[in-house]
Design a protein around this motif. Structure first.
Motif, mmCIF file in Angstrom:
data_model
loop_
_atom_site.group_PDB
_atom_site.id
_atom_site.type_symbol
_atom_site.label_atom_id
_atom_site.label_comp_id
_atom_site.label_asym_id
_atom_site.label_seq_id
_atom_site.Cartn_x
_atom_site.Cartn_y
_atom_site.Cartn_z
ATOM 1 N N GLY A 175 0.724 -1.226 -0.060
ATOM 2 C CA GLY A 175 -0.128 0.066 -0.167
ATOM 3 C C GLY A 175 0.979 1.270 0.124
ATOM 4 N N LEU A 176 0.255 2.404 -0.145
ATOM 5 C CA LEU A 176 0.906 3.608 -0.411
ATOM 6 C C LEU A 176 1.735 4.064 0.701
ATOM 7 C CD1 LEU A 176 1.294 6.280 -1.963
ATOM 8 C CD2 LEU A 176 -0.716 7.238 -0.877
ATOM 9 N N SER A 177 1.106 3.897 2.133
ATOM 10 C CA SER A 177 1.805 4.260 3.340
ATOM 11 C C SER A 177 3.079 3.417 3.646
ATOM 12 C CB SER A 177 0.866 4.410 4.554
ATOM 13 O OG SER A 177 1.429 4.523 5.572
ATOM 14 N N ALA A 178 3.130 2.202 3.364
ATOM 15 C CA ALA A 178 4.059 1.291 3.573
ATOM 16 C C ALA A 178 5.167 1.541 2.645
ATOM 17 C CB ALA A 178 3.349 -0.129 3.480
ATOM 18 N N SER A 179 4.827 1.763 1.274
ATOM 19 C CA SER A 179 5.727 1.754 0.206
ATOM 20 C C SER A 179 6.650 3.116 0.302
ATOM 21 C CB SER A 179 5.133 1.916 -1.219
ATOM 22 O OG SER A 179 4.229 2.796 -1.488
ATOM 23 N N ALA A 180 5.906 4.240 0.876
ATOM 24 C CA ALA A 180 6.551 5.535 1.103
ATOM 25 C C ALA A 180 7.512 5.270 2.130
ATOM 26 C CB ALA A 180 5.518 6.661 1.153
ATOM 27 N N GLY A 181 7.181 4.724 3.345
ATOM 28 C CA GLY A 181 8.144 4.638 4.295
ATOM 29 C C GLY A 181 7.952 5.497 5.364
ATOM 30 N N GLN A 182 8.331 5.423 6.252
ATOM 31 C CA GLN A 182 8.172 6.045 7.685
ATOM 32 C C GLN A 182 9.191 7.296 7.882
ATOM 33 O OE1 GLN A 182 7.789 2.390 10.443
ATOM 34 N NE2 GLN A 182 6.000 3.962 11.331
ATOM 35 N N GLY A 231 -4.782 -2.056 13.267
ATOM 36 C CA GLY A 231 -3.292 -2.260 13.694
ATOM 37 C C GLY A 231 -2.354 -1.117 13.070
ATOM 38 N N GLY A 232 -2.831 0.083 12.879
ATOM 39 C CA GLY A 232 -2.071 1.171 12.149
ATOM 40 C C GLY A 232 -2.611 1.819 11.146
ATOM 41 N N GLN A 233 -1.678 2.806 10.504
ATOM 42 C CA GLN A 233 -2.295 3.658 9.682
ATOM 43 C C GLN A 233 -2.085 3.156 8.152
ATOM 44 O OE1 GLN A 233 0.128 5.314 7.705
ATOM 45 N NE2 GLN A 233 2.052 4.776 8.682
ATOM 46 N N THR A 234 -2.924 3.730 7.269
ATOM 47 C CA THR A 234 -2.704 3.566 5.693
ATOM 48 C C THR A 234 -2.652 4.860 5.135
ATOM 49 O OG1 THR A 234 -5.156 3.564 5.457
ATOM 50 C CG2 THR A 234 -4.057 1.305 6.123
ATOM 51 N N GLY A 235 -2.662 4.683 3.813
ATOM 52 C CA GLY A 235 -2.875 6.180 3.089
ATOM 53 C C GLY A 235 -4.113 6.760 3.140
ATOM 54 N N ASP A 236 -5.015 5.881 3.399
ATOM 55 C CA ASP A 236 -6.469 6.478 3.521
ATOM 56 C C ASP A 236 -6.690 7.029 4.964
ATOM 57 O OD1 ASP A 236 -7.455 5.633 1.088
ATOM 58 O OD2 ASP A 236 -8.010 3.655 1.657
ATOM 59 N N ILE A 237 -5.988 6.476 6.095
ATOM 60 C CA ILE A 237 -6.081 7.113 7.108
ATOM 61 C C ILE A 237 -5.148 8.491 7.379
ATOM 62 C CG2 ILE A 237 -5.147 6.838 9.896
ATOM 63 C CD1 ILE A 237 -7.326 4.964 9.344
ATOM 64 N N LEU A 238 -4.318 8.528 6.729
ATOM 65 C CA LEU A 238 -3.676 10.009 6.416
ATOM 66 C C LEU A 238 -4.425 10.825 5.771
ATOM 67 C CD1 LEU A 238 0.012 8.628 5.562
ATOM 68 C CD2 LEU A 238 -0.681 9.630 7.739
ATOM 69 N N GLY A 239 -5.104 10.330 4.431
ATOM 70 C CA GLY A 239 -6.024 11.497 4.005
ATOM 71 C C GLY A 239 -7.047 11.684 4.975
ATOM 72 N N ALA A 240 -7.638 10.906 5.748
ATOM 73 C CA ALA A 240 -8.550 11.363 6.323
ATOM 74 C C ALA A 240 -8.214 12.115 7.531
ATOM 75 C CB ALA A 240 -9.204 10.054 7.262
#
Length: 263
Positions: A175-182, A231-240
């Motif tokens: 997914g977007l969040s994981a591929s972008a990295g922290q 269990g954590g964040q995703t790209g959708d969570i960041l968008g929200a």
């Protein structure tokens, strides 16, 4: 001199990466983004937000200059910011509302969030978000104050995204969040600093502190909710998170800038 040239090149590249990530504007870097560059460029997200805010303010100013009342002008400004960002964060808000509201298990919530179709929760979230943001801009009305509100909202709402990504683990490995990295705390702190400065310039130091507290509370609630449910964040969570923060800043701007204009 060479070191300064390299630093300037990196700064410009970071800004281009940030703008290309946050918008559909053709300002991306001339070469492909390499591993780790999105993390390094995460500090520039609030600057990309300033670009989005300026576009919305320009549209509002043009609409006002041709005689449109605050209501239609505000809707055009809002539509322009949605268009220039490709509705990236609105999509995240809708998917998050559908997933967290409609799913019973972690797996089902994540499955719903990946579904491109919009459900009842998502539709309601979008309608509420749109109405609140539109009404805030229409209430502010004065073009200069609307410009300030849009700049603050779009910069501050993106300033917290690197921190959220840095401290809330990804909910899944793809997914977007994981591929972008922290992002590292260093880049997250720079983004927060940019957002805080923008808020202080627009609201004044005292009211900016209140705004920071409100945004921090939104982030903590979203972090707790996402970790507990999926269990954590995703790209959708960041968008929200961005949408909630943007709406909150616009509502605060409507109250602060409107009351200031009446003094």
């Amino acid at each position: 001199m060479m070191l300064h040239a390299e630093q300037l090149h990196r700064l410009v590249r970071d800004l281009r990466i940030g703008v290309s990530f946050a918008t559909i504007l053709p300002f991306g870097p001339s070469t492909p983004v390499e591993d780790g560059e999105m993390i390094r460029a995460s500090w520039s997200l609030p600057v990309a937000g300033l670009v989005v805010g300026l576009i919305g303010a320009a549209v509002y100013g043009i609409a006002h200059s041709v005689g449109l009342t605050p209501g239609p002008a505000a809707m055009l400004a809002l539509a322009s910011t949605i268009f220039v960002t490709g509705a990236l964060h609105e999509d995240g808000l809708a998917d998050t509302a559908d997933g967290l509201g409609g799913g019973r298990t972690r797996e089902r919530k994540l499955e719903i969030m990946r579904d491109s179709r919009i459900g009842t929760y998502g539709a309601c979230a979008l309608v509420i978000s749109m109405i609140l943001r539109w009404s805030a801009l229409a209430t502010i009305a004065a073009p200069r104050s609307v410009m300030i509100a849009l700049l603050l909202a779009h910069a501050a709402s993106r300033a917290g995204l690197p921190t959220f990504s840095a401290f809330v683990p990804p909910a899944r490995k793809d997914g977007l969040s994981a591929s972008a990295g922290q992002p590292t705390p260093q880049y997250a702190a720079i983004a927060l600093g940019v957002g805080a400065i923008v808020l202080a310039l627009g609201f004044g130091p005292a009211k900016a502190i209140v705004a920071v507290i409100v945004l921090a509370a939104i982030g903590l609630i979203m972090a707790r909710l996402s970790v507990k449910q999926i269990g954590g964040q995703t790209g959708d969570i960041l968008g929200a998170f961005e949408q909630l923060a943007e709406t909150a800043v616009l509502l605060m701007a409507a109250a602060i800038l409107q009351s200031s204009a009446q003094l």
